[in-house]
Design a protein around this motif. Sequence first.
Motif, PDB file in Angstrom:
ATOM      1  N   GLY A 109     -38.412 -15.182 -19.726  1.00 12.92           N
ATOM      2  CA  GLY A 109     -39.676 -15.903 -19.783  1.00 12.92           C
ATOM      3  C   GLY A 109     -40.767 -15.117 -20.473  1.00 12.92           C
ATOM      4  O   GLY A 109     -40.627 -13.927 -20.771  1.00 12.92           O
ATOM      5  N   ASN A 134     -45.185 -15.238 -20.244  1.00 10.33           N
ATOM      6  CA  ASN A 134     -46.364 -15.833 -19.613  1.00 10.33           C
ATOM      7  C   ASN A 134     -47.562 -15.820 -20.553  1.00 10.33           C
ATOM      8  O   ASN A 134     -47.554 -15.169 -21.584  1.00 10.33           O
ATOM      9  N   ASP A 135     -48.599 -16.523 -20.128  1.00 13.39           N
ATOM     10  CA  ASP A 135     -49.920 -16.501 -20.777  1.00 13.39           C
ATOM     11  C   ASP A 135     -49.935 -16.994 -22.212  1.00 13.39           C
ATOM     12  O   ASP A 135     -50.586 -16.414 -23.074  1.00 13.39           O
ATOM     13  N   THR A 154     -43.937 -12.732 -10.861  1.00 14.03           N
ATOM     14  CA  THR A 154     -43.150 -12.525 -12.073  1.00 14.03           C
ATOM     15  C   THR A 154     -42.022 -11.573 -11.729  1.00 14.03           C
ATOM     16  O   THR A 154     -42.242 -10.553 -11.108  1.00 14.03           O
ATOM     17  N   ALA A 201     -48.224 -22.006 -15.165  1.00 14.70           N
ATOM     18  CA  ALA A 201     -47.792 -20.938 -14.265  1.00 14.70           C
ATOM     19  C   ALA A 201     -48.319 -21.223 -12.859  1.00 14.70           C
ATOM     20  O   ALA A 201     -49.422 -21.727 -12.693  1.00 14.70           O
ATOM     21  N   ASN A 202     -47.516 -20.906 -11.877  1.00 12.31           N
ATOM     22  CA  ASN A 202     -47.927 -21.024 -10.485  1.00 12.31           C
ATOM     23  C   ASN A 202     -48.475 -19.667 -10.068  1.00 12.31           C
ATOM     24  O   ASN A 202     -47.731 -18.692 -10.039  1.00 12.31           O
ATOM     25  N   PRO A 203     -49.761 -19.567  -9.744  1.00  9.78           N
ATOM     26  CA  PRO A 203     -50.333 -18.251  -9.417  1.00  9.78           C
ATOM     27  C   PRO A 203     -49.709 -17.604  -8.185  1.00  9.78           C
ATOM     28  O   PRO A 203     -49.831 -16.416  -7.988  1.00  9.78           O
ATOM     29  N   LEU A 234     -40.189 -20.688 -20.131  1.00  6.69           N
ATOM     30  CA  LEU A 234     -39.010 -20.273 -19.377  1.00  6.69           C
ATOM     31  C   LEU A 234     -37.769 -20.772 -20.078  1.00  6.69           C
ATOM     32  O   LEU A 234     -37.707 -21.917 -20.501  1.00  6.69           O
ATOM     33  N   ARG A 279     -46.473 -20.889 -19.202  1.00  4.35           N
ATOM     34  CA  ARG A 279     -45.358 -19.967 -19.312  1.00  4.35           C
ATOM     35  C   ARG A 279     -44.183 -20.671 -19.950  1.00  4.35           C
ATOM     36  O   ARG A 279     -43.987 -21.863 -19.801  1.00  4.35           O
ATOM     37  N   GLN A 326     -44.430 -24.716 -19.035  1.00  3.89           N
ATOM     38  CA  GLN A 326     -45.063 -25.255 -17.844  1.00  3.89           C
ATOM     39  C   GLN A 326     -46.262 -24.414 -17.457  1.00  3.89           C
ATOM     40  O   GLN A 326     -46.412 -23.286 -17.899  1.00  3.89           O
ATOM     41  N   THR A 359     -46.402 -17.670  -7.611  1.00  2.00           N
ATOM     42  CA  THR A 359     -45.036 -17.270  -7.923  1.00  2.00           C
ATOM     43  C   THR A 359     -45.051 -15.897  -8.598  1.00  2.00           C
ATOM     44  O   THR A 359     -45.674 -15.734  -9.638  1.00  2.00           O
TER      45      THR A 359
END
Length: 117
Positions: free
Chosen positions: A77, A79-80, A116, A110-112, A4, A2, A108, A114
Amino acid sequence: MRLLTRLMAVTASTVTVLSVTAAVSAAAVPELVVNGTFGSGTAPWWKSANTTMALDAERLRVNVPGGTANPWDAMIGHNDIKLTSGKAYKLSFDASASAPVTAVTTVQLANPRTPTL
């Protein structure tokens, strides 16, 4: 992965992102950021809860409230983003602000756990 961008502002400001690109550092490489020029709206970009996000002439405009205390209080941000271990990448973006602001950009994992925002 992701991407940020934390927009840290003591006073209210408007941050305008003109374009965001991430590509493998080599000739004739593919663009890895989906909708980095904002020509297709704001998706798949996301923002933190206390900011507003809108398009302004195919630029992403993020309004940041005054008095933010933490770097994560004002974020945008994406993602993916598909990255491969061992490859070099180039990340670039153009941005402007209506008041002095510090922007920190991070790529970084992604923290699964956390959510969105």
